[in-house]
Design a protein around this motif. Structure first.
Motif, short mmCIF file in Angstrom:
data_model
loop_
_atom_site.label_atom_id
_atom_site.label_comp_id
_atom_site.label_asym_id
_atom_site.label_seq_id
_atom_site.Cartn_x
_atom_site.Cartn_y
_atom_site.Cartn_z
N LEU A 53 0.83 -1.20 0.00
CA LEU A 53 0.00 0.00 0.00
C LEU A 53 0.86 1.26 0.00
O LEU A 53 0.62 2.19 -0.78
CB LEU A 53 -0.92 -0.01 1.22
CG LEU A 53 -1.81 1.22 1.42
CD1 LEU A 53 -2.74 1.41 0.25
CD2 LEU A 53 -2.60 1.11 2.73
N THR A 54 1.88 1.30 0.84
CA THR A 54 2.73 2.49 0.91
C THR A 54 3.58 2.64 -0.35
O THR A 54 3.87 3.77 -0.77
CB THR A 54 3.63 2.43 2.16
OG1 THR A 54 4.30 1.16 2.22
CG2 THR A 54 2.81 2.61 3.42
N PHE A 55 3.96 1.52 -0.96
CA PHE A 55 4.65 1.59 -2.25
C PHE A 55 3.74 2.27 -3.28
O PHE A 55 4.17 3.14 -4.05
CB PHE A 55 5.05 0.19 -2.71
CG PHE A 55 5.77 0.15 -4.03
CD1 PHE A 55 7.15 0.26 -4.08
CD2 PHE A 55 5.07 0.03 -5.23
CE1 PHE A 55 7.83 0.24 -5.30
CE2 PHE A 55 5.74 0.01 -6.44
CZ PHE A 55 7.12 0.11 -6.48
N GLY A 56 2.48 1.86 -3.31
CA GLY A 56 1.54 2.46 -4.24
C GLY A 56 1.31 3.94 -3.98
O GLY A 56 1.19 4.74 -4.91
N MET A 57 1.26 4.33 -2.69
CA MET A 57 1.06 5.74 -2.35
C MET A 57 2.20 6.60 -2.87
O MET A 57 1.99 7.70 -3.40
CB MET A 57 0.91 5.88 -0.83
CG MET A 57 -0.38 5.29 -0.29
SD MET A 57 -0.38 5.12 1.51
CE MET A 57 -0.28 6.83 2.03
N ASP A 58 3.44 6.11 -2.72
CA ASP A 58 4.57 6.90 -3.19
C ASP A 58 4.63 6.90 -4.72
O ASP A 58 5.10 7.88 -5.32
CB ASP A 58 5.87 6.36 -2.60
CG ASP A 58 6.69 7.45 -1.93
OD1 ASP A 58 6.07 8.37 -1.36
OD2 ASP A 58 7.93 7.42 -2.00
N ALA A 59 4.17 5.82 -5.34
CA ALA A 59 4.11 5.81 -6.80
C ALA A 59 3.12 6.86 -7.31
O ALA A 59 3.35 7.50 -8.34
CB ALA A 59 3.71 4.42 -7.29
N ILE A 60 2.01 7.04 -6.58
CA ILE A 60 1.05 8.08 -6.95
C ILE A 60 1.69 9.46 -6.82
O ILE A 60 1.43 10.36 -7.63
CB ILE A 60 -0.20 7.97 -6.07
CG1 ILE A 60 -0.97 6.70 -6.42
CG2 ILE A 60 -1.11 9.20 -6.25
CD1 ILE A 60 -2.15 6.42 -5.51
N ALA A 61 2.54 9.64 -5.81
CA ALA A 61 3.25 10.91 -5.65
C ALA A 61 4.13 11.19 -6.87
O ALA A 61 4.24 12.34 -7.32
CB ALA A 61 4.08 10.90 -4.38
#
Length: 326
Positions: A53-61
């Motif tokens: 989930l946190t990997f995906g959040m930073d990818a969105i950034a």
């Protein structure tokens, strides 16, 4: 002047992209079974979902940063850019406030003794890499977005509070804003209590692990709740109508985003991490999850009010949601 702004915006956006590199690399290693920086591989396995989930959040950034400098970003639907950036501003903006306060408390009061920095066995360098990256990413991404918004929504940023239309939905906006303010007051009271050392409603094991950094985050969240409610009430009740809309809009944007981002994150983290945390939640009264849920509901109400008010303002102005040809 326009060339300088373009250069600064591009520099900030690419800096934000670069700042995500160490974090994304670390998460990718953990996701592929390489617990770098941790002495608890089994614990990392249990955190696989959160790491994804946190990997995906930073990818969105990363995607957001690219949107601020690429031509397709100016054509993207406003909501597709604004909503994730609202959440990102809340998450990263809160860290930009809390991290210096935590460091200041350490300088003034000295380091804490008898408290482990983390219950997952992470090395101290991991925290430097992660939170240092978040600090750079937050400053760069918010800077790039501010310059992007200045070009895309220049008319809105120049408005005054009294320029917002007094539409038939204003009564509903005011009602929702008052409900949100009451919820925000409850969140602020609970977070202030916990920031001052109170432990009622906190699981016993978690209370033993609470440290100064957690207290600072609680205090910052309490301030955010009060600030978001006050700024929204100023807007919907047209307090000082000749005042620029930009000030209360920025406060409400950042503070409500903080409530939503951190409230949602804590709810997800509590529900998807280790069995130990799940057992703690089942063993104690649910005050903490209720406060976290209250943050999310408060922020959603504020988002609804803001979206309606700004949509009506845009419809009345009749201005397209694109960058000015000038």
């Amino acid at each position: 002047m326009r060339i300088n702004e373009t250069v600064v915006r591009a520099g900030a956006a690419w800096t934000a992209v670069a700042a995500t590199g160490p974090y994304l690399t670390l998460k990718l290693l953990w996701l592929t079974g390489h617990p770098v920086g941790s002495d608890d591989p089994a614990g990392m396995d249990r955190l696989w979902l959160l790491n994804l989930l946190t990997f995906g959040m930073d990818a969105i950034a990363v995607a957001l940063a690219l949107a601020f400098v690429r031509p397709w970003g100016r054509r993207a639907p406003a909501g597709l850019v604004a909503f994730p950036m609202w959440v990102a501003t809340g998450l990263l903006g809160t860290l930009l406030v809390a991290l210096p306060l935590s460091l200041l408390s350490t300088l003034v009061l000295g380091p804490e003794h008898g408290t482990a920095p983390d219950d997952k066995g992470l090395g101290s360098w991991v925290f430097v890499v992660v939170y240092g990256g978040f600090a750079v990413q937050g400053l760069a991404l918010i800077t790039a977005f501010a310059l992007y918004a200045r070009r895309r929504w220049a008319g809105l940023l120049a408005d005054r509070i009294g320029d917002l239309p007094r539409s038939p939905t204003l009564a509903v906006q005011r009602t929702l804003a008052c409900v949100a303010a009451l919820l925000a007051a409850g969140v602020a009271a609970a977070r202030t209590y916990w920031s001052l050392g109170g432990t009622a409603g906190v699981p016993a094991a978690m209370a033993q692990e609470r440290n100064r950094g957690v207290a600072v985050m609680d205090g910052v969240t309490a301030v955010m709740a009060v600030a978001a409610a006050a700024a929204l009430l100023v807007v919907v009740f047209r307090v000082r109508p000749r005042r620029r809309l930009l000030g209360p809009l920025l406060v409400a944007w950042t503070a409500a985003g903080s409530l939503f981002g951190w409230g949602s994150w804590q709810l997800v983290a509590f529900g998807a991490t280790t069995t130990r945390v799940t057992e703690l939640r089942m063993a104690v009264p649910g005050l903490m999850p209720l406060v976290q849920a209250g943050q999310v509901v408060t922020a959603v109400l504020m988002l609804a009010v803001g979206a309606v008010a700004l949509t009506e303002r845009g419809a009345r102005a009749g201005a397209p949601d694109v960058e000015s040809p000038r």
